[in-house]
Write an enzyme that holds these catalytic residues in place. Sequence first.
Site, PDB file in Angstrom:
ATOM      1  N   HIS A  72      65.502 -41.625   3.038  1.00 26.42           N
ATOM      2  CA  HIS A  72      64.670 -41.797   1.840  1.00 26.42           C
ATOM      3  C   HIS A  72      65.236 -42.935   1.013  1.00 26.42           C
ATOM      4  O   HIS A  72      66.403 -42.917   0.642  1.00 26.42           O
ATOM      5  CB  HIS A  72      64.657 -40.504   1.004  1.00 26.42           C
ATOM      6  CG  HIS A  72      63.774 -39.439   1.596  1.00 26.42           C
ATOM      7  ND1 HIS A  72      63.363 -38.356   0.865  1.00 26.42           N
ATOM      8  CD2 HIS A  72      63.244 -39.296   2.836  1.00 26.42           C
ATOM      9  CE1 HIS A  72      62.591 -37.593   1.630  1.00 26.42           C
ATOM     10  NE2 HIS A  72      62.517 -38.138   2.841  1.00 26.42           N
ATOM     11  N   TYR A 198      61.366 -34.640  -8.532  1.00 30.47           N
ATOM     12  CA  TYR A 198      62.044 -33.813  -9.547  1.00 30.47           C
ATOM     13  C   TYR A 198      61.116 -33.762 -10.761  1.00 30.47           C
ATOM     14  O   TYR A 198      60.718 -34.813 -11.266  1.00 30.47           O
ATOM     15  CB  TYR A 198      63.383 -34.442  -9.959  1.00 30.47           C
ATOM     16  CG  TYR A 198      64.473 -34.382  -8.917  1.00 30.47           C
ATOM     17  CD1 TYR A 198      64.533 -35.322  -7.887  1.00 30.47           C
ATOM     18  CD2 TYR A 198      65.441 -33.386  -8.951  1.00 30.47           C
ATOM     19  CE1 TYR A 198      65.541 -35.271  -6.933  1.00 30.47           C
ATOM     20  CE2 TYR A 198      66.453 -33.330  -7.994  1.00 30.47           C
ATOM     21  CZ  TYR A 198      66.493 -34.266  -6.997  1.00 30.47           C
ATOM     22  OH  TYR A 198      67.492 -34.215  -6.048  1.00 30.47           O
ATOM     23  N   PRO A 290      72.828 -27.738  -8.123  1.00 33.63           N
ATOM     24  CA  PRO A 290      72.238 -28.471  -6.983  1.00 33.63           C
ATOM     25  C   PRO A 290      71.325 -29.641  -7.390  1.00 33.63           C
ATOM     26  O   PRO A 290      70.900 -30.406  -6.550  1.00 33.63           O
ATOM     27  CB  PRO A 290      71.437 -27.389  -6.257  1.00 33.63           C
ATOM     28  CG  PRO A 290      71.178 -26.349  -7.268  1.00 33.63           C
ATOM     29  CD  PRO A 290      72.325 -26.370  -8.210  1.00 33.63           C
ATOM     30  N   LYS A 294      74.959 -32.803  -4.885  1.00 30.09           N
ATOM     31  CA  LYS A 294      76.313 -33.335  -4.706  1.00 30.09           C
ATOM     32  C   LYS A 294      77.280 -32.395  -4.001  1.00 30.09           C
ATOM     33  O   LYS A 294      78.344 -32.816  -3.560  1.00 30.09           O
ATOM     34  CB  LYS A 294      76.901 -33.696  -6.091  1.00 30.09           C
ATOM     35  CG  LYS A 294      76.196 -34.881  -6.747  1.00 30.09           C
ATOM     36  CD  LYS A 294      76.356 -36.141  -5.928  1.00 30.09           C
ATOM     37  CE  LYS A 294      75.479 -37.259  -6.422  1.00 30.09           C
ATOM     38  NZ  LYS A 294      75.272 -38.265  -5.377  1.00 30.09           N
ATOM     39  N   TYR A 382      73.103 -41.287  -7.557  1.00 31.81           N
ATOM     40  CA  TYR A 382      72.402 -40.353  -6.654  1.00 31.81           C
ATOM     41  C   TYR A 382      72.726 -40.679  -5.185  1.00 31.81           C
ATOM     42  O   TYR A 382      72.969 -39.774  -4.385  1.00 31.81           O
ATOM     43  CB  TYR A 382      70.884 -40.440  -6.876  1.00 31.81           C
ATOM     44  CG  TYR A 382      70.109 -39.301  -6.234  1.00 31.81           C
ATOM     45  CD1 TYR A 382      69.770 -39.350  -4.872  1.00 31.81           C
ATOM     46  CD2 TYR A 382      69.719 -38.180  -6.960  1.00 31.81           C
ATOM     47  CE1 TYR A 382      69.083 -38.305  -4.261  1.00 31.81           C
ATOM     48  CE2 TYR A 382      69.027 -37.137  -6.353  1.00 31.81           C
ATOM     49  CZ  TYR A 382      68.715 -37.211  -5.014  1.00 31.81           C
ATOM     50  OH  TYR A 382      68.028 -36.173  -4.408  1.00 31.81           O
TER      51      TYR A 382
HETATM   52  C1  PHB Z   1      66.948 -29.367  -0.871  1.00 30.34           C
HETATM   53  O1  PHB Z   1      66.143 -29.986  -0.125  1.00 30.34           O
HETATM   54  O2  PHB Z   1      67.345 -28.192  -0.607  1.00 30.34           O
HETATM   55  C2  PHB Z   1      67.453 -30.045  -2.120  1.00 30.34           C
HETATM   56  C3  PHB Z   1      67.171 -31.375  -2.327  1.00 30.34           C
HETATM   57  C4  PHB Z   1      67.633 -32.004  -3.491  1.00 30.34           C
HETATM   58  C5  PHB Z   1      68.369 -31.263  -4.415  1.00 30.34           C
HETATM   59  C6  PHB Z   1      68.655 -29.915  -4.187  1.00 30.34           C
HETATM   60  C7  PHB Z   1      68.189 -29.293  -3.040  1.00 30.34           C
HETATM   61  O3  PHB Z   1      68.804 -31.879  -5.548  1.00 30.34           O
END
Ligand code: PHB
Length: 388
Positions: A72, A198, A290, A294, A382
Amino acid sequence: MRTQVVIVGGGPAGTLLARLLAAEGIESVVLELRSRDHVLSRIRAGVLEQGSVEVLSSIGLGGRIARDGFVHGGVNLAFANRMFRVDFEGLVRRSVTIYGQTEVQKHLYEACDRSGQEIHFEAEEVKLFDLDTTNPFATSVINGQLHRVEGDFIAGCDGGHGVSRTMIPNPRTYERVYPFGWLGILSETPPVNDELIYNNHERGFALCSMRNPNLSRYYLQCPLETTVEDWPDDRFWEELKRRLPTRTAEGLVAGASIEKSITPLRSMVTEPMSHGRLYLAGDAAHIVPPTGAKGLNLAISDVVYLARALAEHYRRGSDEALSRYSETALGRVWKAVRFSWWMTTLMHRFEDQGSFGQRVQEAELDYLASSPAAQTAMAENYTGLPID
Ligand code: PHB
Ligand code: APR
């Protein structure tokens, strides 16, 4: 038994450390509390920083990740019924790879099998001794029998509820507990978007992720007292649609959940990350929410630093890097802890901050949407700061 490095914990940190040490000709024995199947049954986040992919590729996992992972080049942030993209490749020429941690763990176990790496599963009641000597050892109970493993060093890779952290005398613990959790769902449906989204919304945070073109992963911010039973699939999908931008919600494909769980969020760091011949790595030393994806990536950078330092001991007889391990690892840990805290604070609904807090968040997101400088700062954090 006697080895060079005793590794407590057979999750990502412990098993990757064993592989990195083996590449340096350093022997280790892994003591894992649970069964192999139990460890592999855990559903965890799925974002690998570019540096993490490079580390995993160095021990032979690159082909699988290139074949089954999804690169990505950016992520999307949504707020106030708007959505914008942070272009990692355009801003910092780096990317992330979507690749389930369970897959990483499976391949690490397979690599251990191929090399004859000694891993003792269901090793219970692990205790650590003589950490301030050059001959520390660990005892454990395996199949009801008491075992003792002596080593030159002990690596504490036993996660957030392990024993190793308790062996650091007078630790300094820094913690922030967030007043909400994440309700996560896996469904065999096409992801609503080809990249992560997000979402900041006054009803609460939502995240749209995926594992493959027919396996979606979604999360909703939820109250701590809620339970999975409070959230039948229909309620989950309705709430997710309410938090997404209208146009995105129109494309959402709902389906039966094949996994549903609630995770509490906290930031925690234990200092120092070493004591005598004990060195902590991964969740044993630090926990991150999460939001910034990280956790796994920090476990990887910790064990890279630790493996380098142990290799210097065995190859050149120098303990300089070992003596600086805690400081070196914490330097990168705290930057990732800050970033995870920043993303969590920016994207979630905090009741005690009320409508003022919501508007301040939207103002910061509006600034981020329009500022290449702000987006560059987010992109380099990120995609992962360098593992120097
Ligand atoms: C996930 O795909 O489980 C996932 C992706 C990004 C995050 C947290 C979890 O920040
Ligand atoms: N003795 C031996 N093993 C233990 C003990 C103990 N007392 N306590 C815990 N363990 C094992 C756990 O069963 C687990 O398999 O240590 C392992 C620690 O693995 P993780 O918790 O996955 O932590 P880590 O290897 O540091 O990886 C961090 O994994 O769980 C995710 O969110 C976490 O993404 C992060 C990454």
